[in-house]
Design an enzyme around this catalytic site. Structure first.
Site, mmCIF file in Angstrom:
data_model
loop_
_atom_site.group_PDB
_atom_site.id
_atom_site.type_symbol
_atom_site.label_atom_id
_atom_site.label_comp_id
_atom_site.label_asym_id
_atom_site.label_seq_id
_atom_site.Cartn_x
_atom_site.Cartn_y
_atom_site.Cartn_z
ATOM 1 N N ASP A 115 56.039 -4.763 20.246
ATOM 2 C CA ASP A 115 56.919 -5.117 21.210
ATOM 3 C C ASP A 115 56.178 -5.320 22.732
ATOM 4 O OD1 ASP A 115 58.652 -5.239 19.011
ATOM 5 O OD2 ASP A 115 59.494 -3.158 19.969
ATOM 6 N N GLU A 134 65.719 -12.375 18.386
ATOM 7 C CA GLU A 134 65.557 -11.435 19.264
ATOM 8 C C GLU A 134 64.308 -11.572 19.944
ATOM 9 O OE1 GLU A 134 65.061 -7.752 16.622
ATOM 10 O OE2 GLU A 134 63.373 -8.486 15.589
#
Ligand code: FUB
Length: 319
Positions: A15, A222
């Site tokens: 991420d 997301e």
């Protein structure tokens, strides 16, 4: 650099949020670990407990320098569990780390921690941002104002909210209804609160119709990221259960954004997540996959590859 390269071979990091501060590239990833928690759709197996920051002076030939732990869950007063994807913004000599974390009731909120340096350490505020919910904050600076994009479905809990109000029960729209959008909100001058109610990040198709919930290969799931290129705003995101990184272009930070296409085809591992940044005259896609861990969903490794645009401003897809 046409071949992707792994950045942190001796640890699991995912991420990435990436920014240029003081002429150097700073990477703020999630720090994956083996928690022993069985994999489920709620993402309980992503049980991360701290963040590190890495810096690079040269993406093509350089290494990523690990500056160590910059925030630990044990130091966050409101913490329950699970430090997921974060981002960092710089304003007036201070650095603000925005992080999603479940509180003691297992509800995600977004917290802020502050440092005088991009390398941290970051000191957390005693409480999360008032009215914050869900996951994956990402910050855009625009003429001295700062905007946060956030949200994520399933384990990210976005389906538990409509128009910033918590629902009694989570609800997904029917396939032909507009998809649940991510959110965008201006931050207060002190960077510690929302300055307004968050608004939906609407993604339209080329006919001006909002993408629908059943449009799994294009709708938001997301991993929001926003960058500017040639005066336009590029909102990029993951489609989650269809594992694509897509993007849409808009004329201002609030959108709407018009869907353009796929940036990255599915990687090994369930999640796909990224940052796009310009550094020393080239554009890069930072992302992750689970190849080094042998495909283990929750043990992901950081990668970078050069990103290129076509002359019409669209992004060349990376296979
Ligand atoms: O790392 C935990 C979650 O996985 C992130 O918040 C999502 O974007 C997905 O990458």
């Amino acid at each position: 650099m046409k071949t992707p390269k792994y950045l942190v071979p001796n640890d699991y990091m995912a991420d990435p949020a990436v920014h240029v501060f003081n002429g150097k590239l700073y990477i703020y990833p999630s720090h994956d670990r083996e928690s022993g928690i069985p994999e489920n759709d709620n993402g309980d197996h992503f049980d991360m407990k701290d963040y590190h920051v890495f810096s690079m002076e040269d993406v093509e030939n350089g290494e990523a320098t690990d500056h160590g732990v910059i925030l630990d869950v044990k130091d966050i007063p409101w913490a329950g569990r699970q430090l997921w994807d974060c981002d960092v913004a710089h304003k007036n000599g201070k650095y603000y780390l925005y992080f999603p974390l479940k509180d003691k009731n297992d509800v995600f909120h977004i917290g802020v921690a502050i440092s005088n340096k991009p390398e941290g350490p970051f000191i957390p505020q005693p409480d999360p941002i008032r009215g914050s919910y869900s996951i994956d904050p990402c910050i855009l600076e625009e003429n001295g104002e700062y905007f946060m994009y956030f949200g994520g479905l399933w384990g990210g809990q976005l389906q538990h909210y409509r128009n910033n109000k918590a629902l009694e029960c989570a609800a997904f729209p029917a396939d032909d209804e507009p998809a649940i959008p991510s959110r965008v909100v201006k931050l207060s001058d002190d960077m510690l609160q929302f300055a307004e109610e968050s608004r939906p990040v609407v993604i339209l198709d080329k006919n001006g119709k909002a993408l629908t919930a059943g449009d799994g290969e294009r709708r938001f799931f997301e991993a929001s990221w926003i960058h500017k290129y040639n005066g336009k705003y590029y909102f990029s995101y993951s489609t989650g259960d269809t594992h694509l990184l897509c993007y849409a272009i808009g004329d201002n930070p609030y959108g709407p954004f018009v869907y353009q296409g796929v940036i990255l085809t599915p990687v090994i591992g369930w999640t796909t997540h990224h940052a796009i940044v310009e550094f020393k005259g080239k554009w890069y896609l930072f992302h992750h996959d689970s190849v080094p861990s042998g495909g283990i969903t929750w043990l992901r490794s950081l990668k970078v590859v050069e990103l290129e645009y076509n002359s019409d401003g669209t992004i060349k897809m990376i296979l």
